[in-house]
Design an enzyme around this catalytic site. Sequence first.
Site, PDB file in Angstrom:
ATOM      1  N   GLU A 132     -28.604 -41.642  17.831  1.00 44.16           N
ATOM      2  CA  GLU A 132     -28.941 -41.710  16.412  1.00 44.16           C
ATOM      3  C   GLU A 132     -29.796 -42.959  16.139  1.00 44.16           C
ATOM      4  O   GLU A 132     -30.838 -42.888  15.478  1.00 44.16           O
ATOM      5  CB  GLU A 132     -27.640 -41.755  15.594  1.00 44.16           C
ATOM      6  CG  GLU A 132     -27.886 -41.718  14.106  1.00 44.16           C
ATOM      7  CD  GLU A 132     -26.591 -41.836  13.317  1.00 44.16           C
ATOM      8  OE1 GLU A 132     -25.557 -42.238  13.891  1.00 44.16           O
ATOM      9  OE2 GLU A 132     -26.628 -41.528  12.118  1.00 44.16           O
ATOM     10  N   CYS A 186     -19.817 -45.493  28.364  1.00 44.39           N
ATOM     11  CA  CYS A 186     -19.204 -46.559  29.173  1.00 44.39           C
ATOM     12  C   CYS A 186     -17.683 -46.550  29.020  1.00 44.39           C
ATOM     13  O   CYS A 186     -16.964 -46.969  29.908  1.00 44.39           O
ATOM     14  CB  CYS A 186     -19.751 -47.909  28.747  1.00 44.39           C
ATOM     15  SG  CYS A 186     -21.519 -48.038  29.021  1.00 44.39           S
TER      16      CYS A 186
END
Length: 336
Positions: A132, A186
Amino acid sequence: MDAAQRERYSRQILFSPIGERGQERLLASHAVIAGCGALGSFHAGALARAGVGRLTIIDRDYVEPSNLHRQFLFEEADAEAALPKAAAAARRIARINSSVAVRSAIADLTPSNVEELLGGAGIILDGTDNFETRYLINDFAVSRGIPWIYGAAVAAYGLTMPVIPAHTACLRCVYPEPPSGAQPTCETSGVLGPIVAAVASLQVADALRILCTGEVHSRITTLDMWGGIVRQVEGPARDPDCPCCAHREFPHLEERARPPVSLCGRDAVQVGGAGSIDLAALASRLEPLGPVRVNEYALRAQFSGYQVTVFADGRAIIKGTGDTGLARSLYARYIG
Ligand SMILES: [Zn+2]
Protein backbone atom coordinates in the site's frame (compact mmCIF):
# COMPACT_ATOMS: atom_id res chain seq x y z
CA MET A 1 33.63 21.94 0.99
CA ASP A 2 36.07 22.80 3.77
CA ALA A 3 39.32 21.04 4.75
CA ALA A 4 37.66 18.91 7.43
CA GLN A 5 35.02 17.68 4.97
CA ARG A 6 37.69 16.98 2.36
CA GLU A 7 39.51 14.80 4.88
CA ARG A 8 36.40 13.12 6.24
CA TYR A 9 35.10 12.08 2.80
CA SER A 10 38.54 11.63 1.21
CA ARG A 11 38.20 7.90 0.46
CA GLN A 12 34.87 8.51 -1.23
CA ILE A 13 36.20 11.50 -3.17
CA LEU A 14 39.14 9.35 -4.37
CA PHE A 15 36.60 7.05 -6.00
CA SER A 16 36.62 8.86 -9.33
CA PRO A 17 32.97 8.46 -10.40
CA ILE A 18 32.11 10.47 -7.25
CA GLY A 19 35.08 12.82 -6.96
CA GLU A 20 34.89 16.23 -5.37
CA ARG A 21 31.98 17.30 -7.54
CA GLY A 22 29.91 14.24 -6.55
CA GLN A 23 30.69 14.82 -2.87
CA GLU A 24 29.51 18.42 -3.17
CA ARG A 25 26.27 17.12 -4.64
CA LEU A 26 25.81 14.62 -1.81
CA LEU A 27 26.38 17.35 0.80
CA ALA A 28 23.66 19.43 -0.86
CA SER A 29 21.22 16.51 -1.25
CA HIS A 30 18.05 15.56 0.57
CA ALA A 31 17.16 11.87 0.84
CA VAL A 32 13.92 10.57 2.33
CA ILE A 33 13.88 7.19 4.01
CA ALA A 34 10.34 5.86 3.98
CA GLY A 35 10.19 3.29 6.77
CA CYS A 36 13.06 2.95 9.22
CA GLY A 37 13.03 -0.75 10.05
CA ALA A 38 15.62 -3.18 8.78
CA LEU A 39 16.21 -1.67 5.33
CA GLY A 40 15.62 1.93 6.39
CA SER A 41 17.91 1.91 9.40
CA PHE A 42 20.71 0.67 7.13
CA HIS A 43 19.88 3.38 4.55
CA ALA A 44 19.91 6.10 7.21
CA GLY A 45 23.26 5.10 8.69
CA ALA A 46 24.98 4.61 5.33
CA LEU A 47 23.68 7.84 3.78
CA ALA A 48 24.65 9.83 6.88
CA ARG A 49 28.17 8.38 6.75
CA ALA A 50 28.39 9.19 3.02
CA GLY A 51 27.63 12.83 3.81
CA VAL A 52 24.14 13.24 2.35
CA GLY A 53 23.34 16.63 3.82
CA ARG A 54 19.68 16.22 4.74
CA LEU A 55 17.75 13.14 5.74
CA THR A 56 14.05 12.80 6.42
CA ILE A 57 13.28 9.59 8.27
CA ILE A 58 9.66 8.43 8.37
CA ASP A 59 8.49 5.55 10.54
CA ARG A 60 5.29 4.75 12.41
CA ASP A 61 6.59 2.10 14.79
CA TYR A 62 8.77 1.73 17.90
CA VAL A 63 11.90 -0.35 18.56
CA GLU A 64 11.34 -3.84 19.99
CA PRO A 65 13.88 -6.45 21.14
CA SER A 66 12.96 -8.67 18.16
CA ASN A 67 14.21 -5.94 15.78
CA LEU A 68 17.76 -5.88 17.06
CA HIS A 69 19.25 -8.81 15.12
CA ARG A 70 18.76 -7.00 11.80
CA GLN A 71 18.02 -3.30 12.37
CA PHE A 72 21.50 -1.91 12.32
CA LEU A 73 21.07 1.49 13.96
CA PHE A 74 19.22 0.37 17.07
CA GLU A 75 20.48 -0.72 20.47
CA GLU A 76 19.11 -2.53 23.52
CA ALA A 77 18.41 0.76 25.29
CA ASP A 78 16.16 1.88 22.39
CA ALA A 79 14.05 -1.27 22.71
CA GLU A 80 13.99 -0.99 26.50
CA ALA A 81 12.67 2.57 26.21
CA ALA A 82 10.35 1.57 23.31
CA LEU A 83 11.61 4.62 21.40
CA PRO A 84 9.94 5.41 18.10
CA LYS A 85 12.29 4.22 15.36
CA ALA A 86 12.43 7.61 13.64
CA ALA A 87 13.52 9.25 16.91
CA ALA A 88 16.02 6.53 17.83
CA ALA A 89 17.54 6.76 14.34
CA ALA A 90 17.89 10.54 14.56
CA ARG A 91 19.71 10.24 17.90
CA ARG A 92 22.11 7.65 16.56
CA ILE A 93 22.80 9.62 13.38
CA ALA A 94 23.64 12.69 15.44
CA ARG A 95 26.47 10.62 16.92
CA ILE A 96 27.57 9.17 13.56
CA ASN A 97 27.65 12.40 11.57
CA SER A 98 26.63 15.50 13.48
CA SER A 99 26.67 17.68 10.35
CA VAL A 100 23.69 15.87 8.78
CA ALA A 101 20.36 17.65 9.23
CA VAL A 102 17.86 14.99 10.23
CA ARG A 103 14.13 15.40 10.31
CA SER A 104 12.37 12.52 12.01
CA ALA A 105 8.69 12.01 11.29
CA ILE A 106 6.94 9.62 13.64
CA ALA A 107 4.05 9.04 11.30
CA ASP A 108 2.27 6.70 8.96
CA LEU A 109 2.95 7.83 5.37
CA THR A 110 -0.51 8.49 3.90
CA PRO A 111 -2.04 10.46 1.01
CA SER A 112 -2.75 13.31 3.43
CA ASN A 113 0.88 13.82 4.52
CA VAL A 114 2.78 12.51 1.46
CA GLU A 115 3.30 16.00 0.03
CA GLU A 116 4.66 17.33 3.32
CA LEU A 117 6.96 14.35 3.94
CA LEU A 118 8.23 13.47 0.43
CA GLY A 119 7.78 16.80 -1.37
CA GLY A 120 11.34 18.13 -1.11
CA ALA A 121 13.15 14.84 -1.70
CA GLY A 122 16.00 14.44 -4.17
CA ILE A 123 15.58 10.70 -3.77
CA ILE A 124 13.30 8.33 -1.84
CA LEU A 125 14.49 4.99 -0.45
CA ASP A 126 11.85 2.33 0.14
CA GLY A 127 12.21 0.90 3.62
CA THR A 128 8.52 0.02 3.94
CA ASP A 129 7.10 -3.40 4.59
CA ASN A 130 3.85 -3.13 2.63
CA PHE A 131 2.59 -2.61 -0.91
CA GLU A 132 0.00 0.00 0.00
CA THR A 133 2.77 2.44 0.93
CA ARG A 134 4.96 1.46 -2.05
CA TYR A 135 2.16 2.27 -4.51
CA LEU A 136 1.64 5.58 -2.73
CA ILE A 137 5.39 6.34 -3.04
CA ASN A 138 5.38 5.29 -6.72
CA ASP A 139 2.40 7.51 -7.59
CA PHE A 140 3.89 10.48 -5.74
CA ALA A 141 7.42 10.00 -7.09
CA VAL A 142 6.23 9.64 -10.71
CA SER A 143 3.87 12.61 -10.37
CA ARG A 144 6.81 14.78 -9.20
CA GLY A 145 9.65 13.22 -11.18
CA ILE A 146 11.54 12.12 -8.03
CA PRO A 147 13.70 8.96 -8.32
CA TRP A 148 12.97 6.20 -5.81
CA ILE A 149 14.39 2.79 -5.08
CA TYR A 150 12.16 -0.17 -4.37
CA GLY A 151 13.50 -2.75 -1.95
CA ALA A 152 12.09 -5.73 -0.09
CA ALA A 153 13.48 -8.54 2.05
CA VAL A 154 11.96 -11.54 3.82
CA ALA A 155 13.49 -14.79 5.04
CA ALA A 156 16.74 -15.10 3.00
CA TYR A 157 15.26 -13.48 -0.13
CA GLY A 158 15.32 -9.94 -1.38
CA LEU A 159 14.68 -7.78 -4.38
CA THR A 160 15.52 -4.27 -5.48
CA MET A 161 14.73 -2.02 -8.45
CA PRO A 162 15.52 1.65 -9.02
CA VAL A 163 12.86 3.88 -10.60
CA ILE A 164 13.75 7.10 -12.38
CA PRO A 165 10.49 8.59 -13.63
CA ALA A 166 10.34 9.11 -17.41
CA HIS A 167 13.57 7.12 -17.85
CA THR A 168 12.98 3.67 -16.36
CA ALA A 169 9.94 1.49 -15.81
CA CYS A 170 7.97 2.44 -12.71
CA LEU A 171 6.55 0.01 -10.15
CA ARG A 172 3.21 -0.11 -11.98
CA CYS A 173 4.87 -0.82 -15.35
CA VAL A 174 6.15 -4.02 -13.71
CA TYR A 175 3.32 -4.79 -11.27
CA PRO A 176 0.18 -2.93 -12.42
CA GLU A 177 -1.71 -3.85 -9.24
CA PRO A 178 -0.57 -4.66 -5.70
CA PRO A 179 -0.34 -8.43 -5.14
CA SER A 180 -3.52 -9.89 -3.68
CA GLY A 181 -3.73 -12.28 -0.77
CA ALA A 182 -1.41 -12.82 2.15
CA GLN A 183 2.28 -12.25 1.47
CA PRO A 184 5.09 -13.77 3.50
CA THR A 185 6.32 -11.32 6.12
CA CYS A 186 9.29 -11.10 8.47
CA GLU A 187 6.91 -11.94 11.31
CA THR A 188 5.68 -15.15 9.71
CA SER A 189 8.71 -16.32 7.69
CA GLY A 190 11.55 -14.71 9.63
CA VAL A 191 14.37 -12.71 8.09
CA LEU A 192 18.17 -12.81 8.06
CA GLY A 193 20.37 -9.81 8.80
CA PRO A 194 22.58 -10.38 5.73
CA ILE A 195 19.71 -10.18 3.20
CA VAL A 196 18.63 -6.89 4.73
CA ALA A 197 22.17 -5.51 4.52
CA ALA A 198 22.57 -6.74 0.92
CA VAL A 199 19.30 -5.28 -0.39
CA ALA A 200 19.73 -2.02 1.52
CA SER A 201 23.32 -1.75 0.31
CA LEU A 202 22.25 -2.05 -3.34
CA GLN A 203 19.61 0.60 -2.72
CA VAL A 204 22.15 2.96 -1.12
CA ALA A 205 24.64 2.43 -3.96
CA ASP A 206 21.93 3.31 -6.51
CA ALA A 207 20.92 6.32 -4.41
CA LEU A 208 24.50 7.65 -4.27
CA ARG A 209 24.91 7.14 -8.00
CA ILE A 210 21.64 8.90 -8.81
CA LEU A 211 22.44 11.80 -6.47
CA CYS A 212 25.94 12.20 -7.93
CA THR A 213 25.18 11.63 -11.61
CA GLY A 214 21.40 11.59 -12.15
CA GLU A 215 21.73 8.17 -13.76
CA VAL A 216 21.47 4.54 -12.78
CA HIS A 217 21.62 1.18 -14.51
CA SER A 218 18.03 -0.03 -14.82
CA ARG A 219 17.70 -3.62 -13.62
CA ILE A 220 15.93 -5.87 -11.16
CA THR A 221 18.19 -7.71 -8.71
CA THR A 222 16.96 -10.71 -6.75
CA LEU A 223 19.04 -12.36 -4.07
CA ASP A 224 18.95 -15.56 -2.07
CA MET A 225 21.48 -15.03 0.71
CA TRP A 226 21.19 -18.57 2.07
CA GLY A 227 21.73 -20.17 -1.31
CA GLY A 228 24.30 -17.54 -2.22
CA ILE A 229 22.44 -16.75 -5.44
CA VAL A 230 22.29 -13.34 -7.09
CA ARG A 231 20.22 -12.84 -10.23
CA GLN A 232 19.88 -9.72 -12.29
CA VAL A 233 17.64 -8.99 -15.23
CA GLU A 234 17.72 -5.88 -17.35
CA GLY A 235 15.10 -3.42 -16.24
CA PRO A 236 11.94 -3.98 -18.26
CA ALA A 237 11.00 -1.34 -20.80
CA ARG A 238 8.45 1.27 -19.75
CA ASP A 239 4.91 0.14 -20.46
CA PRO A 240 3.54 2.62 -23.04
CA ASP A 241 0.11 1.94 -21.50
CA CYS A 242 1.18 2.22 -17.84
CA PRO A 243 -1.66 3.96 -15.97
CA CYS A 244 0.87 5.73 -13.77
CA CYS A 245 3.90 6.88 -15.77
CA ALA A 246 2.22 6.93 -19.23
CA HIS A 247 -1.36 8.03 -18.51
CA ARG A 248 -0.47 9.88 -15.30
CA GLU A 249 -3.32 8.48 -13.23
CA PHE A 250 -2.44 8.51 -9.55
CA PRO A 251 -5.25 6.80 -7.63
CA HIS A 252 -3.00 5.97 -4.67
CA LEU A 253 -2.62 9.69 -3.91
CA GLU A 254 -6.35 10.01 -3.29
CA GLU A 255 -7.34 10.20 0.32
CA ARG A 256 -9.38 7.26 1.47
CA ALA A 257 -10.66 6.51 4.92
CA ARG A 258 -7.93 4.45 6.57
CA PRO A 259 -9.50 1.62 8.51
CA PRO A 260 -7.61 0.07 11.44
CA VAL A 261 -4.82 -2.10 10.06
CA SER A 262 -4.03 -5.50 11.50
CA LEU A 263 -0.21 -5.69 11.65
CA CYS A 264 0.47 -9.00 9.98
CA GLY A 265 1.83 -11.74 12.21
CA ARG A 266 2.30 -9.41 15.16
CA ASP A 267 -0.96 -9.95 17.05
CA ALA A 268 -1.36 -6.18 16.94
CA VAL A 269 -3.58 -3.59 15.26
CA GLN A 270 -2.78 -0.02 14.30
CA VAL A 271 -5.61 2.45 14.82
CA GLY A 272 -5.25 5.78 13.05
CA GLY A 273 -5.55 8.85 15.22
CA ALA A 274 -7.70 11.89 14.63
CA GLY A 275 -4.94 14.31 15.51
CA SER A 276 -2.37 15.29 18.11
CA ILE A 277 -2.92 14.10 21.63
CA ASP A 278 -1.74 15.29 25.07
CA LEU A 279 0.26 12.25 26.17
CA ALA A 280 0.81 13.46 29.76
CA ALA A 281 -2.91 13.98 30.31
CA LEU A 282 -3.69 10.58 28.78
CA ALA A 283 -1.05 8.98 31.02
CA SER A 284 -2.76 10.28 34.15
CA ARG A 285 -6.12 8.94 32.92
CA LEU A 286 -4.69 5.48 32.24
CA GLU A 287 -2.50 5.14 35.35
CA PRO A 288 -5.29 3.72 37.55
CA LEU A 289 -5.69 0.81 35.08
CA GLY A 290 -2.12 -0.47 35.07
CA PRO A 291 1.51 0.44 34.44
CA VAL A 292 2.05 3.46 32.16
CA ARG A 293 5.29 4.86 30.78
CA VAL A 294 5.46 8.06 28.83
CA ASN A 295 8.21 10.02 27.09
CA GLU A 296 8.15 12.96 24.69
CA TYR A 297 7.24 10.75 21.73
CA ALA A 298 4.87 8.08 22.94
CA LEU A 299 2.97 6.52 25.81
CA ARG A 300 2.83 2.84 26.64
CA ALA A 301 0.13 1.40 28.90
CA GLN A 302 -0.76 -2.14 29.89
CA PHE A 303 -4.25 -3.07 30.92
CA SER A 304 -6.79 -5.89 30.52
CA GLY A 305 -4.18 -8.06 28.80
CA TYR A 306 -3.36 -5.48 26.10
CA GLN A 307 -0.28 -3.39 25.56
CA VAL A 308 -1.23 -0.05 24.05
CA THR A 309 1.33 2.35 22.53
CA VAL A 310 -0.02 5.80 21.67
CA PHE A 311 1.97 8.27 19.58
CA ALA A 312 1.74 12.04 19.79
CA ASP A 313 -0.12 12.16 16.44
CA GLY A 314 -2.95 10.15 18.00
CA ARG A 315 -2.13 6.83 16.35
CA ALA A 316 -2.09 3.75 18.54
CA ILE A 317 -0.69 0.25 18.20
CA ILE A 318 -2.72 -2.18 20.27
CA LYS A 319 -0.90 -5.42 20.98
CA GLY A 320 -2.70 -8.52 22.18
CA THR A 321 -5.36 -8.70 19.48
CA GLY A 322 -5.58 -9.02 15.72
CA ASP A 323 -9.25 -8.02 15.78
CA THR A 324 -9.61 -4.57 14.22
CA GLY A 325 -13.13 -4.06 15.61
CA LEU A 326 -12.00 -4.80 19.16
CA ALA A 327 -8.98 -2.53 18.70
CA ARG A 328 -11.17 0.32 17.48
CA SER A 329 -13.46 -0.16 20.45
CA LEU A 330 -10.53 -0.18 22.93
CA TYR A 331 -9.24 2.99 21.30
CA ALA A 332 -12.62 4.69 21.56
CA ARG A 333 -13.07 3.64 25.20
CA TYR A 334 -9.64 4.43 26.56
CA ILE A 335 -8.04 6.99 24.26
CA GLY A 336 -10.84 8.98 22.72
ZN1 LIG B 1 4.95 3.00 -15.27
